[in-house]
Design an enzyme around this catalytic site. Structure first.
Site, PDB file in Angstrom:
ATOM      1  CG  PHE A  23      -1.448   1.319   1.562  1.00 42.09           C
ATOM      2  CD1 PHE A  23      -2.492   2.098   0.761  1.00 42.09           C
ATOM      3  CD2 PHE A  23      -1.452   1.473   3.028  1.00 42.09           C
ATOM      4  CE1 PHE A  23      -2.941   3.115   1.128  1.00 42.09           C
ATOM      5  CE2 PHE A  23      -2.193   2.764   3.458  1.00 42.09           C
ATOM      6  CZ  PHE A  23      -2.691   3.347   2.564  1.00 42.09           C
ATOM      7  CB  THR A 145       5.338   1.065  12.542  1.00 41.62           C
ATOM      8  OG1 THR A 145       4.309   1.421  13.422  1.00 41.62           O
ATOM      9  CG2 THR A 145       6.071  -0.040  13.200  1.00 41.62           C
ATOM     10  CG  ASP A 146       2.752   5.025  15.472  1.00 38.08           C
ATOM     11  OD1 ASP A 146       2.684   4.003  15.343  1.00 38.08           O
ATOM     12  OD2 ASP A 146       1.935   6.084  15.509  1.00 38.08           O
ATOM     13  CD  GLU A 147       1.539  -1.084  15.422  1.00 39.91           C
ATOM     14  OE1 GLU A 147       1.498  -1.855  15.961  1.00 39.91           O
ATOM     15  OE2 GLU A 147       0.043  -0.468  14.878  1.00 39.91           O
ATOM     16  CE  LYS A 209      -2.347  -3.594   8.102  1.00 37.66           C
ATOM     17  NZ  LYS A 209      -1.122  -2.821   7.500  1.00 37.66           N
ATOM     18  N   PRO A 225     -16.796  -5.001  12.755  1.00 37.39           N
ATOM     19  CG  PRO A 225     -14.898  -6.201  12.417  1.00 37.39           C
ATOM     20  CD  PRO A 225     -16.003  -5.442  11.635  1.00 37.39           C
ATOM     21  N   PRO A 301      -5.775  -9.002  21.879  1.00 43.65           N
ATOM     22  CG  PRO A 301      -5.130 -11.219  21.774  1.00 43.65           C
ATOM     23  CD  PRO A 301      -5.850 -10.219  20.896  1.00 43.65           C
TER      24      PRO A 301
HETATM   25  O1  DAU Z   1       0.599   2.907  13.860  1.00 42.62           O
HETATM   26  C1  DAU Z   1       1.167   2.395  12.351  1.00 42.62           C
HETATM   27  C2  DAU Z   1       0.731   1.170  12.390  1.00 42.62           C
HETATM   28  O2  DAU Z   1      -0.877   1.176  12.011  1.00 42.62           O
HETATM   29  C3  DAU Z   1       1.395   0.325  11.270  1.00 42.62           C
HETATM   30  O3  DAU Z   1       2.739   0.175  11.680  1.00 42.62           O
HETATM   31  C4  DAU Z   1       0.612  -1.001  11.056  1.00 42.62           C
HETATM   32  O4  DAU Z   1       1.185  -1.689  10.033  1.00 42.62           O
HETATM   33  C5  DAU Z   1      -0.578  -0.830  10.714  1.00 42.62           C
HETATM   34  O5  DAU Z   1      -1.363  -2.221  10.691  1.00 42.62           O
HETATM   35  C6  DAU Z   1      -1.510  -0.089  11.899  1.00 42.62           C
HETATM   36  O6  DAU Z   1      -1.591  -0.741  12.990  1.00 42.62           O
HETATM   37  P1  DAU Z   1      -2.983  -0.735  13.919  1.00 42.62           P
HETATM   38  O7  DAU Z   1      -2.932  -2.197  14.485  1.00 42.62           O
HETATM   39  O8  DAU Z   1      -3.113   0.402  14.569  1.00 42.62           O
HETATM   40  O9  DAU Z   1      -3.954  -0.895  12.534  1.00 42.62           O
HETATM   41  P2  DAU Z   1      -5.373  -1.583  12.338  1.00 42.62           P
HETATM   42  O10 DAU Z   1      -5.895  -0.953  11.232  1.00 42.62           O
HETATM   43  O11 DAU Z   1      -5.124  -2.919  12.357  1.00 42.62           O
HETATM   44  O12 DAU Z   1      -6.396  -1.140  13.829  1.00 42.62           O
HETATM   45  C7  DAU Z   1      -6.454   0.154  13.984  1.00 42.62           C
HETATM   46  C8  DAU Z   1      -7.297   0.254  15.093  1.00 42.62           C
HETATM   47  O13 DAU Z   1      -8.549  -0.453  14.917  1.00 42.62           O
HETATM   48  C9  DAU Z   1      -6.697  -0.698  16.304  1.00 42.62           C
HETATM   49  O14 DAU Z   1      -7.033  -0.116  17.465  1.00 42.62           O
HETATM   50  C10 DAU Z   1      -7.373  -1.809  16.211  1.00 42.62           C
HETATM   51  C11 DAU Z   1      -9.017  -1.511  15.781  1.00 42.62           C
HETATM   52  N1  DAU Z   1      -9.831  -2.458  14.913  1.00 42.62           N
HETATM   53  C12 DAU Z   1      -8.964  -3.066  13.758  1.00 42.62           C
HETATM   54  C13 DAU Z   1      -9.682  -3.861  12.995  1.00 42.62           C
HETATM   55  C14 DAU Z   1      -9.072  -4.647  11.746  1.00 42.62           C
HETATM   56  C15 DAU Z   1     -11.015  -2.672  14.983  1.00 42.62           C
HETATM   57  O15 DAU Z   1     -11.637  -2.300  15.911  1.00 42.62           O
HETATM   58  N2  DAU Z   1     -11.629  -3.497  14.401  1.00 42.62           N
HETATM   59  C16 DAU Z   1     -11.010  -4.081  13.046  1.00 42.62           C
HETATM   60  O16 DAU Z   1     -11.531  -4.814  12.696  1.00 42.62           O
END
Ligand code: DAU
Length: 360
Positions: A23, A145-147, A209, A225, A301
């Protein structure tokens, strides 16, 4: 930015991008092809989230060279670097989805740690063999990443000086790769720049994501979700703004320096999802209210509570600032997905992923 690229990347400059089928990598490759005359070598393992449609759609005059290489294979990586013979390297190839790293950390350790090690070794040999002038101008830019900084409470922001405290398998492997890159700089003198960005969003993101997943669910009337109580906060950065920052950091950044890149877009997940539902109501009023689709599900988790980035350093040193507000970026992203439903179906089918919950 457009003039800036042509000024610094003379025609024929050889740029190697790892993960250019992803991406963020794809957005960077498109920018290099459309706004400079550089030769772009795209080193990608063509994994489940890789796609080249966006690159194939543009007229790049045969300056895009795709090498299907998995960085875990050291010999193929070295051979590809030799062929590409780069002046500038952007390292974006990585396994990136936190939820997948919970179900299967193995692939993350191999791709993100071993892969980065193999790349660094290949690049070091290449850099050492360059003639003086090319060697002096050479740069290796590691995109992270900031993670790696862990989880924040309700206040404060990450800066370049924040202590590393990764908490997910994904974040731990990215932190390891950052340390490797930094060690190759200090020990071997490899000219590196490192950036740590917040959550990216925009067109062409594989729908796993939060933002693209919610859009694809809402488009098809499936339940959305929301992990835990939806109060976790992310700092959203539009991908084109991120690419602006990457180019500035790679070309003008100080060697050995890291830069934090945030989007000034802190929102709770609940806010993001509700705004998307509101935007969907305007576009598909017959299915309103889309908020009825939101379902609180069990938490991730080790779910990091909050990310926030203080971007002062890159703003003051390199003059970067994001051009998109979160609201406008989100609306245009949503419209892009609505206009690209067949693309979403294609990439999801190819990956064998139907939007099911992972990493619970
Ligand atoms: O901060 C930068 C990072 O952001 C990147 O390094 C990662 O590659 C990228 O995946 C992203 O990590 P997150 O875990 O923050 O992104 P994600 O889109 O998976 O989730 C964003 C937030 O939304 C997180 O608090 C979990 C929540 N979430 C995610 C999904 C997929 C939900 O509530 N429902 C969902 O179905």
């Amino acid at each position: 930015m457009d003039n800036f690229l042509n000024e610094y990347l003379s025609p024929g400059t050889r740029v190697l991008v790892t993960g250019g089928g992803g991406f963020i990598g794809g957005c960077l490759v498109r920018r290099l092809l459309t706004k400079s005359n550089a030769q772009v070598f795209n080193l990608d393992k063509c994994g489940y989230a890789s796609d080249f449609t966006s690159i194939e759609e543009i007229d790049y005059g045969h300056r895009h060279h795709l090498f299907r290489v998995d960085l875990v294979d050291g010999d193929s990586t070295t051979a590809a670097i030799k062929k590409a013979d780069p002046d500038l390297v952007f390292h974006l190839a990585a396994e990136t989805h936190v939820d997948r790293s919970i179900d299967g950390p193995n692939a993350f350790v191999f791709s993100n740690v071993i892969g980065t090690y193999n790349l660094l070794e290949g690049v070091r040999t290449h850099w050492q063999s360059l003639p003086k002038q090319r060697k002096e101008l050479f740069r290796f830019h590691h995109i992270s990443t900031d993670e790696v900084f862990g989880s924040l409470g309700d206040s404060g922001s990450f800066t370049e000086l924040t202590r590393y405290a990764p908490r997910s398998p994904y974040a731990a492997t990215k932190a390891s790769s950052d340390h490797l890159v930094s060690a190759w700089h200090h020990t071997f003198g490899l000219p590196i720049v490192l950036t740590n960005c917040s959550n990216n969003f925009g067109p062409w993101q594989f729908p796993e994501k939060l933002i693209p997943l919610v859009i694809t669910k809402a488009m098809t009337g499936q339940s959305i979700p929301l992990y835990g109580d939806g109060s976790n906060v992310r700092d959203w950065l539009f991908v084109e703004d991120h690419v602006d920052a990457l180019l500035l950091a790679a070309i003008k950044g100080r060697l050995g320096q890291s830069y934090c890149i945030g989007g000034f877009g802190e929102r709770s997940n609940k806010q993001v999802v509700e705004l998307l539902c509101e935007l969907m109501d305007e576009r598909q009023p017959e299915l309103a209210p889309h908020t009825d689709l939101i379902k609180l599900v069990s938490d991730r988790p080790g779910h990091d509570h909050r990310y926030s980035i203080d971007s002062v350093c890159i703003q003051e040193e390199l003059g970067w600032k994001p051009q998109h507000t979160f609201e406008l970026g989100l609306a245009s992203t949503l419209d892009w997905y609505l206009a690209h439903i067949p693309w979403c179906e294609k990439v999801l089918n190819r990956a064998g992923y139907a939007g099911e919950r992972i990493g619970a």
